[in-house]
Scaffold this motif. Structure first.
Motif, PDB file in Angstrom:
ATOM      1  N   ASP A  43       0.870  -1.328  -0.022  1.00  0.00           N
ATOM      2  CA  ASP A  43       0.034   0.171  -0.090  1.00  0.00           C
ATOM      3  C   ASP A  43       0.782   1.137   0.076  1.00  0.00           C
ATOM      4  OD1 ASP A  43      -2.116  -1.576   0.092  1.00  0.00           O
ATOM      5  OD2 ASP A  43      -2.610  -1.162   2.205  1.00  0.00           O
TER       6      ASP A  43
ATOM      7  N   ASP B 258       0.854   4.603   1.036  1.00  0.00           N
ATOM      8  CA  ASP B 258       0.059   5.627   1.909  1.00  0.00           C
ATOM      9  C   ASP B 258       0.671   7.086   1.937  1.00  0.00           C
ATOM     10  OD1 ASP B 258      -1.976   3.961   2.472  1.00  0.00           O
ATOM     11  OD2 ASP B 258      -1.411   3.447   4.554  1.00  0.00           O
TER      12      ASP B 258
ATOM     13  N   HIS C 238      -5.444   1.692  -4.292  1.00  0.00           N
ATOM     14  CA  HIS C 238      -5.555   1.593  -2.880  1.00  0.00           C
ATOM     15  C   HIS C 238      -6.833   2.723  -2.722  1.00  0.00           C
ATOM     16  CE1 HIS C 238      -4.535   1.127   1.007  1.00  0.00           C
ATOM     17  NE2 HIS C 238      -3.853   2.130   1.339  1.00  0.00           N
TER      18      HIS C 238
ATOM     19  N   HIS D  23      -8.058   1.639   1.518  1.00  0.00           N
ATOM     20  CA  HIS D  23      -7.040   2.242   2.671  1.00  0.00           C
ATOM     21  C   HIS D  23      -7.725   2.093   4.042  1.00  0.00           C
ATOM     22  CE1 HIS D  23      -4.564   5.385   4.176  1.00  0.00           C
ATOM     23  NE2 HIS D  23      -5.255   6.188   4.028  1.00  0.00           N
ATOM     24  N   TYR D  24      -7.112   1.746   4.903  1.00  0.00           N
ATOM     25  CA  TYR D  24      -7.496   1.409   6.406  1.00  0.00           C
ATOM     26  C   TYR D  24      -8.049  -0.060   6.331  1.00  0.00           C
ATOM     27  CZ  TYR D  24      -6.694   6.128   8.573  1.00  0.00           C
ATOM     28  OH  TYR D  24      -5.669   7.042   9.192  1.00  0.00           O
TER      29      TYR D  24
HETATM   30 ZN   LIG Z   1      -3.593   2.760   3.332  1.00  0.00          ZN
END
Ligand SMILES: [Zn+2]
Length: 367
Positions: free
Chosen positions: A83, A85, A181, A214-215
């Motif tokens: 990922d 981020d 993502h 995401h998350y």
């Molecule tokens: Zn993420």
């Protein structure tokens, strides 16, 4: 025999004979959750299935003679994913990294951490995709990078995908995968998923196949339905944020089943078994983290499965997370010694969807 057309109904029928495993496979308990965490996620702590380190459903399928094959007769596969981020780390992140470098008298590292603040975004230490690919290439591995393509985030602005056109091109040209993502607000919003997918595809100039939110925000079964509608080939969000292991008892990719609509969902799930943050936060020491990781890899090898790992791109080149990078090296080494097929989600999806991987020898002629 194509897995989607022939084998899945057989697989569903087999699992339905064991009610508890069918509920685990379909994640029935997530349809009417008593409670969700602050990000709207179903927590491991509330699951009635606590035996998460054993892939109970995959074991049952193997006992019922469902066979899996991989290219080159490999015993199992490792789906390597990242990922993305962070490209421009927030100030506190830069300060922490710089202090750590100074403490270790690592002046080159220090320069790398701070120089982008002076010399501009191009010098960010997290434009590190080439280094990650170089490392993986040493082991004959490939991987997937999932990029954000939204400006909406719960904590702060992350990055503009348009700034990364060169990096996206390099990843694509080398044969690694670029996936989406999905943003914090995407998982339950088809229009938003489509907007982000289109934005990424425009920059990439290629169709995007893979997804992780995401998350790890995810709603069973609605997120799968939306991703299928948006045209994704596979998702790899299904893992817990607070615990490693096999969330639906599977250590194999699978076609999810919608209990409400009583039918298969046309998307492949490659369930995520280990995320770096989760691993390091759930055990106290590096040694225990490595032991747990090897245990999961050995388990997946035993069942000829696919173990999906998520190592954030900012875990590389990060002075205060350097144990994660060291661990990643050890994992690649360990899996290479076990002759695993180490590859991207897209390659696994292509393999899975074009061959009947669940070849049940007794029933394969029924189709
Ligand atoms: Zn993420």
């Amino acid at each position: 025999m194509v897995l989607r057309e022939i084998a899945m109904p057989l697989l569903y029928d087999t699992l339905r004979q064991h009610e508890e495993l069918w509920e685990l496979y379909t994640r029935k308990e997530e349809y009417f959750p008593q409670q969700l965490d602050k990000h709207g996620r179903f927590p491991y702590a509330l699951s009635i299935f606590q035996n998460i380190l054993e892939p109970m459903v995959s074991k049952y399928l193997r006992d019922n003679r469902f066979d899996i094959e991989y290219p080159g007769n490999k015993q199992f596969a490792v789906c390597l994913t990242h990922d993305v981020d962070e490209i421009y780390p927030p100030l506190n992140h830069t300060v922490l990294s710089s202090l750590k470098c100074l403490k270790g008298l690592n002046f080159r590292g220090f320069k790398r951490q701070v120089s982008w603040k002076v010399h501009g975004k191009e010098k960010s230490p997290y434009r590190n995709f080439k280094a990650i690919m170089d490392l993986e290439e040493e082991y004959g591995a490939r991987s997937s990078f999932y990029f954000l393509a939204t400006n909406a985030d719960i904590t702060r602005f992350r990055y503009n995908i348009e700034d990364l056109e060169n990096e996206l091109g390099q990843i694509k040209d080398r044969g690694w995968e670029v996936g989406l993502h999905g943003g914090y607000y995407a998982f339950n919003n088809l229009e938003e998923i489509l907007r982000e997918k289109n934005r990424l595809e425009q920059e990439l100039d290629k169709k995007v196949i893979g997804y992780r939110n995401h998350y790890l925000r995810f709603q069973v079964p609605d997120t799968w339905e939306k991703l299928a509608k948006a045209g994704f080939g596979y998702d790899t969000t299904l893992g817990y944020s607070e615990m490693v292991g096999f969330r639906n008892g599977m250590c194999h990719p699978f076609m999810p089943y919608n209990l409400r609509a009583d039918r298969e969902i046309n998307i492949l799930e490659i369930p995520m078994a280990i995320m770096d943050d989760t691993l390091f936060e759930s055990v106290q020491s590096y040694e225990r983290a490595l032991m747990l990781t090897k245990r999961l890899i050995d388990t997946v090898a035993l069942y000829n499965g696919v173990i999906c790992l998520n190592w954030h791109s900012e875990s590389f080149n990060c002075p205060f997370k350097n144990m994660r990078e060291i661990m990643y090296n050890e994992i690649l080494e360990y899996c290479a010694c076990k002759s695993a097929w180490m590859t991207s989600g897209e390659k696994i999806w292509r393999w899975w969807s074009s061959y009947g991987c669940y070849n049940n020898p007794e029933k394969r002629n029924l189709g």
